[in-house]
Scaffold this active site. Structure first.
Site, PDB file in Angstrom:
ATOM      1  N   ASN A   1     -45.414  23.002  43.891  1.00 20.03           N
ATOM      2  CA  ASN A   1     -45.105  23.137  45.317  1.00 20.03           C
ATOM      3  C   ASN A   1     -46.410  23.186  46.107  1.00 20.03           C
ATOM      4  O   ASN A   1     -47.495  23.105  45.527  1.00 20.03           O
ATOM      5  CB  ASN A   1     -44.242  24.382  45.557  1.00 20.03           C
ATOM      6  CG  ASN A   1     -44.930  25.625  45.043  1.00 20.03           C
ATOM      7  OD1 ASN A   1     -46.001  25.999  45.522  1.00 20.03           O
ATOM      8  ND2 ASN A   1     -44.338  26.263  44.043  1.00 20.03           N
TER       9      ASN A   1
ATOM     10  N   PHE B   1     -42.476  38.071  48.989  1.00 18.32           N
ATOM     11  CA  PHE B   1     -42.850  37.175  50.094  1.00 18.32           C
ATOM     12  C   PHE B   1     -41.741  36.139  50.210  1.00 18.32           C
ATOM     13  O   PHE B   1     -41.256  35.660  49.185  1.00 18.32           O
ATOM     14  CB  PHE B   1     -44.209  36.512  49.820  1.00 18.32           C
ATOM     15  CG  PHE B   1     -45.343  37.483  49.948  1.00 18.32           C
ATOM     16  CD1 PHE B   1     -45.549  38.455  48.983  1.00 18.32           C
ATOM     17  CD2 PHE B   1     -46.176  37.460  51.054  1.00 18.32           C
ATOM     18  CE1 PHE B   1     -46.565  39.395  49.105  1.00 18.32           C
ATOM     19  CE2 PHE B   1     -47.194  38.384  51.192  1.00 18.32           C
ATOM     20  CZ  PHE B   1     -47.393  39.358  50.216  1.00 18.32           C
TER      21      PHE B   1
END
Ligand code: CTP
Length: 422
Positions: A226, A339
């Site tokens: 990613n 997160f």
């Protein structure tokens, strides 16, 4: 298991992005070695980081660099003499007390010897005897001098008195020899000094941070990943160390250098990251899971490079473990922070993850704007805790975001808790 451990020892080129030095008064003591010229760059960098810098030079230092150089860089008169024109009557006492910290760069073998013996025969050494603020000593000299038993004994005595001694780095020295003796890079000195001028609210705490993407292999040359750069996680690790923490950074593949003082464990896949986190979580006081963990891995990884064949290719994926969810189940004293990178419904999605994963805090950010999220140096986040109103922060540097997140972590850490032994 395939992870690799490295210890951060500097040599990175980033400038401090926090307010660490803003408005802080720093005394820079320069003694007479060839590395005195590098002290000029240190003075400049401190000033550009917001510090007020007062330079004190020994007589020998002035043979290498003119006081005017430092005066021009700091905007302050250089102090050099105890007596005579230009000297102030009580400078030898006041200068070492009216600062946030003292940095001695370079510190010669002679200066180390005088400090260890308690000699005050010029302005700098007298200031050091009267000083009551943290001192960072940065020795630089010929490698044989550095290795000399007397110098090493002096260093040990200074450390035993609570001074921080930053060992010289190895390399080619001005005298032509190669070995330990070079003044560390300015960035390394700035990082080491940052810990001396930062609040030590994480002192004695073991802080576990994950960062970066994961790589999920398809074959020996291809993988799924990613867009995470690791910058936010690395900023958390740097700032946690500055605030006194003992920091372990479990990092997926990134190009970022190891933050100074931080232990880095390098992993590739989500499953490797899970194992590395499980290994260290029981001893940790806090886990900050900033890594962008891949949710799936290819069900099978080809042993050899896959060849181009049919016009369409179907890849089967298997879900990765949810590291936070697994670890939160083992939670005892630890503060656990997640997160959430979202492209819509930011706060609602983040709150769901806070509950679902059993977290203490979640830091949510929208990643579909150009100046926030992946790869950039700034971030705009909202910090959400249990039963609390969300803290919506403006666009900040990633180090400033790290400061804000760690403020909340420090407040949640149990006050009486002591870390288990290393
Ligand atoms: N996380 C994790 N293990 C995973 C995936 C995510 O520990 N396999 C952690 C991340 O490090 C982050 C938090 O969970 O701290 C949220 O990650 P995110 O990718 O936003 O959420 P997911 O749970 O993967 O949900 P989704 O991708 O559906 O948004």
């Amino acid at each position: 298991m395939e992870w690799v451990t490295r210890k951060g020892c500097g040599s990175f080129t980033k400038r401090l992005e926090t307010m660490t030095y803003t408005g802080k008064r720093i005394l820079l003591g320069v003694s007479g070695g060839i590395a005195a010229y590098k002290a000029a760059e240190l003075a400049r960098r401190l000033v550009s980081s917001g510090a007020q810098v007062k330079v004190v030079m020994t007589q020998a230092a002035q043979e290498f660099v003119a006081p005017l150089t430092f005066q021009a860089l700091t905007g302050e008169k250089v102090a050099a003499a105890m007596f005579g024109p230009g000297s102030e009557p009580l400078e030898h006492v006041a200068l070492g007390q009216q600062v946030a910290a003292i940095v001695l760069a370079p510190a010669t073998a002679n200066l180390l010897g005088k400090m260890a013996a308690g000699i005050g025969d010029d302005l700098l050494t007298t200031i050091l005897l009267a000083a009551n603020k943290p001192i960072l000593v940065c020795p630089a000299m010929n490698c044989e001098m550095w290795a000399h038993a007397a110098v090493q004994e002096n260093v040990a005595r200074l450390r035993a008195r609570g001074l921080t001694v930053l060992p010289p780095e190895a390399g080619e020295l001005a005298c032509g020899a190669t070995g330990y003796g070079r003044l560390p890079e300015v960035e390394t000195i700035l990082e080491a000094l940052a810990r001396l001028v930062s609040p030590q609210d994480l002192a004695g705490r073991k802080i576990l941070v994950t960062a970066g993407p994961t790589h999920e292999d398809l074959d020996p040359v291809r993988f799924l990943t990613n867009r995470s750069s690791g910058k936010q996680g690395y900023a958390l690790a740097r700032v946690a160390w500055r605030r006194g923490g003992e920091v372990c950074l479990i990092s997926g593949p990134t190009l970022l250098p190891v933050p100074y003082g931080v232990e880095r464990v390098e992993v590739r896949s989500a499953r490797e990251m899970l194992n590395a986190v499980l290994d260290r979580f029981p001893q940790a006081d806090a886990l900050l899971m900033a890594a962008a963990v891949g949710d799936y891995h290819p069900t099978s990884c080809a042993g050899h490079k896959m060849k181009r064949g049919a016009p369409e290719l179907t890849v089967h994926l298997t879900q990765n473990p949810d590291i936070l969810k697994e670890v939160a189940r083992l939670k005892k004293q630890q503060v656990v922070v997640g997160f959430a990178a979202e492209t819509r419904d930011l706060e609602a999605a983040a709150r769901r993850k806070l509950e679902d994963k059993g977290l203490d805090l979640i830091v949510a950010n929208e990643v579909n704007r150009p100046d926030s999220g992946f790869a950039v140096n700034t971030n705009e986040v909202t910090i959400i805790g249990r039963g609390q109103l969300p803290t919506r922060l403006p666009l900040l540097s990633k180090e400033e975001v790290a400061e804000k997140v760690l403020d909340q972590v420090a407040a949640l850490l149990p006050a009486a808790h002591k870390s288990k032994g290393v």
